[in-house]
Design an enzyme around this catalytic site. Structure first.
Site, short mmCIF file in Angstrom:
data_model
loop_
_atom_site.label_atom_id
_atom_site.label_comp_id
_atom_site.label_asym_id
_atom_site.label_seq_id
_atom_site.Cartn_x
_atom_site.Cartn_y
_atom_site.Cartn_z
N ARG A 168 0.84 -1.21 0.00
CA ARG A 168 0.00 0.00 0.00
C ARG A 168 0.87 1.25 0.00
NH1 ARG A 168 -2.85 -0.67 5.31
NH2 ARG A 168 -3.65 1.40 4.89
N LYS A 187 -4.01 -6.25 13.82
CA LYS A 187 -2.90 -6.41 14.75
C LYS A 187 -3.40 -6.40 16.19
CE LYS A 187 -0.74 -3.11 12.69
NZ LYS A 187 -0.27 -2.25 11.67
#
Ligand code: URA
Length: 433
Positions: A168, A187
């Protein structure tokens, strides 16, 4: 299932199924889907967005791509906080000890700084010998004994995010709400917490520049957290101005310790208390007023400071820094930046302030770069303050005097002085529950 069909389906604005998303992410991590197809997938998400079910499926696929932690042997409620990244944001160093001193467990995995934003792990490593790489059993043992332990993310935590984020970063697809939300929550959900409080930063020093975008991001992340069974709240907090007066690792640790000594700057204390209050409230420590009083008391009576000291000792660090700030790394040189005219500090570009600290050695341009713990900036004046021509705006700290010229140019161009006094913006701009 064909990768081509999944990309086309999203490109054309249709919703993907959980199976399609899981298939894409797991095969990308295994190396069975090339980067060019994953880039097209991210770009299709960037333009078409994702609904909450899809974003949750993407988050869970990211989480399930690697190791997850089992905190069932931690006694009591486990709470975590997460900031979306800012400049001068050392809140974890104060909030985690406050909350832990009041009986809520904080088993925290934090990140490193990248670009203009700092990271908790780098800040803690500025404390001599502090170890952020602790094996799992010892990590849990410290949490049970001290109430808090803060470690770096293990190499095998959410590998899908590492791969996707790197992609990205070079394909102009970072600033997409479903991609950011699934990256952060993917995460966060690797840890086995009961409570999550998100600090979504908004303004010139944040990923999200407007309150509206920040609320949108917060709503998605809170939605994902709820679907995953967490008690979760997000505060939208100001990052148009760096938080507190210190930017840079050892300088920020010093400011955190001063705050734990009861001498914190008002803006920083307000954010710390607000975050601690939410964590305590969601952990069942009473209503919000009670939790706020508990948090303030812990900060003022030295309980949080003692917990921070215990944590440093348990993680191998030199806990004497808490009573003797001269033990922290210190830069060889400093340089005062003075105002070129009188007036008010009307606005600052907080991202450029972060880049100024980075140019002095306090941050990284790319993953793996070495940082100078002692480098950074102390702000003498902040937005809204009156300043006279020749007065010090900020002091720069570095171990190479040659860095001061460029850094002072960055800071001066990022500081707007005007005859007009700016209207003061609130620090906590919204809450998403
Ligand atoms: N922080 C993350 O962890 N991921 C993003 O995509 C943006 C900010």
């Amino acid at each position: 299932m064909r990768v081509y069909d999944i990309i086309k389906k999203k490109r054309d604005g249709n919703s993907l199924t959980n199976e399609e998303i899981e298939f894409f992410v797991s095969n990308y991590v295994k190396g069975e889907i090339p980067d060019y197809q994953a880039s097209a997938f991210c770009m299709a998400i960037y333009f078409q967005g994702m609904n909450l079910d899809e974003t949750t499926a993407l988050t869970l696929a990211v989480r399930n791509s690697g190791e997850t932690l089992d905190f069932s042997s931690v006694d009591g409620v486990r709470a975590d906080k997460h900031s979306t990244g800012g400049v001068g944001d050392k809140t974890s160093l104060v909030v985690a000890p406050i909350v832990a001193s009041l009986g809520v467990k904080v088993a925290k995995m934090s990140g490193r700084g990248l670009g203009h934003t700092g990271g908790t792990i780098d800040k803690l490593e500025a404390i001599p010998n502090f170890n952020t790489n602790i094996e799992k059993q010892k990590f849990i043992q410290i949490v049970n004994e001290i109430g808090v332990c803060i470690v770096g993310q293990s190499a095998n935590l959410a590998p899908a995010d590492k791969k996707l984020y790197a992609l990205r970063d070079v394909t102009a697809t970072v600033d997409s709400i479903p991609l950011i939300a699934s990256s952060i929550m993917g995460k966060k959900l690797c840890a086995d917490d009961d409570v999550i409080v998100l600090d979504v930063k908004t303004g010139s020093g944040a990923f999200m520049k407007t309150v509206e975008e920040s609320v949108n991001l917060a709503e998605v992340m809170v939605g994902i957290g709820k679907k995953a069974g967490k008690k979760i709240t997000a505060l939208i907090t100001d990052m148009d101005i760096p938080l507190g007066n210190a930017i840079g690792n050892a300088l920020e640790v010093k400011e955190a310790i001063e705050t734990l000594n009861g001498n914190g700057k008002a803006d920083f204390v307000e954010i710390c208390i607000a975050l601690a209050t939410e964590m305590l409230y969601l952990s069942g420590k009473g209503d919000r007023n009670t939790c706020e009083s508990l948090a303030r008391k812990s900060l003022m009576d030295g309980s949080a400071k003692q917990t921070f000291k215990n944590m440093i000792k348990a993680q191998g660090g030199d806990e004497r820094v808490v009573d003797d700030l001269s033990l922290l790394p210190k830069a060889k040189y400093n340089y005062d930046i003075r105002a070129e005219k009188s007036g008010y500090i009307y606005s600052v570009d907080a991202e450029k302030y972060g880049l100024c600290a980075l140019s002095l050695g306090a941050g990284r341009n790319k993953v793996g770069d070495k940082i100078d713990f002692s480098a950074g900036i102390i702000l003498n004046k902040k937005t809204g303050d009156k300043i006279e021509k020749g007065e010090v705006i900020a002091t720069l700290y570095a171990n190479d005097q040659g860095l001061f010229e460029k850094a002072s140019q960055i800071l001066l161009t990022a500081t707007r002085i005007s005859d007009e006094k700016p209207t003061q913006r609130r620090l906590i701009l919204a809450k998403v529950e």
